[in-house]
Scaffold this motif. Sequence first.
Motif, PDB file in Angstrom:
ATOM      1  N   GLY A  90       0.812  -1.214   0.000  1.00 30.30           N
ATOM      2  CA  GLY A  90       0.000   0.000   0.000  1.00 30.30           C
ATOM      3  C   GLY A  90       0.844   1.261   0.000  1.00 30.30           C
ATOM      4  O   GLY A  90       0.541   2.225  -0.705  1.00 30.30           O
ATOM      5  N   GLN A 111      -7.985  -5.410   4.060  1.00 28.78           N
ATOM      6  CA  GLN A 111      -6.867  -5.034   3.192  1.00 28.78           C
ATOM      7  C   GLN A 111      -6.932  -5.792   1.867  1.00 28.78           C
ATOM      8  O   GLN A 111      -6.760  -5.206   0.794  1.00 28.78           O
ATOM      9  CB  GLN A 111      -5.527  -5.348   3.873  1.00 28.78           C
ATOM     10  CG  GLN A 111      -5.137  -4.392   4.957  1.00 28.78           C
ATOM     11  CD  GLN A 111      -3.772  -4.749   5.521  1.00 28.78           C
ATOM     12  OE1 GLN A 111      -3.632  -5.769   6.190  1.00 28.78           O
ATOM     13  NE2 GLN A 111      -2.788  -3.922   5.238  1.00 28.78           N
ATOM     14  N   VAL A 167      -6.031   2.203  -1.918  1.00 31.49           N
ATOM     15  CA  VAL A 167      -4.652   1.989  -1.473  1.00 31.49           C
ATOM     16  C   VAL A 167      -4.431   2.648  -0.108  1.00 31.49           C
ATOM     17  O   VAL A 167      -3.771   2.078   0.771  1.00 31.49           O
ATOM     18  CB  VAL A 167      -3.657   2.520  -2.529  1.00 31.49           C
ATOM     19  CG1 VAL A 167      -2.226   2.360  -2.060  1.00 31.49           C
ATOM     20  CG2 VAL A 167      -3.860   1.800  -3.851  1.00 31.49           C
ATOM     21  N   VAL A 187      -5.877   0.373   2.407  1.00 34.06           N
ATOM     22  CA  VAL A 187      -4.977  -0.752   2.701  1.00 34.06           C
ATOM     23  C   VAL A 187      -3.990  -0.334   3.780  1.00 34.06           C
ATOM     24  O   VAL A 187      -3.745  -1.074   4.744  1.00 34.06           O
ATOM     25  CB  VAL A 187      -4.230  -1.219   1.430  1.00 34.06           C
ATOM     26  CG1 VAL A 187      -3.081  -2.162   1.773  1.00 34.06           C
ATOM     27  CG2 VAL A 187      -5.190  -1.886   0.466  1.00 34.06           C
TER      28      VAL A 187
END
Length: 147
Positions: free
Chosen positions: A36, A133, A56, A59
């Motif tokens: 990430g 995630q 992202v 994450v």
Amino acid sequence: MAEAQENPAVIAAIAAAYLRQGRVLDRVSRGLTLLGVGGILAGTYASAPLSVTAPVLLVLLFGLVQSYFALRAGFDAEIFGHLAGNAFSTTNFDGAMKRLGLFAQDRPPRPMSERARGAMALVRRQAIFLALQVLCLLALPLLGVVL
């Protein structure tokens, strides 16, 4: 049938073993978190739209939350290991935690099974944030992002 009496040392040993398994989840999550971070850096460099960078960023955020639960689970694994080995009693532990300000002064004592269930929930929380995630990463191809 009568319920068997609780054996605190056995419960503590099982809880410690269960909590140690959270290390595997933490290692996987840390890898995804690093991915990430790389994605954020690449997205910043490529001026990616928010629709791409948001998953992202999630994450990374979910990885940080998972790390918090991993830290707590690791601490509890150590404590339950000591409780299983009778290095100290729950009374000694509760008193020390109160003196350190980690427990409220009016916190009542709890049976070992209740303590273990609460601690083992930390590993389940780790798994939830790791799953989040993964879901965020799986959403990227739907947004047209190729890793």
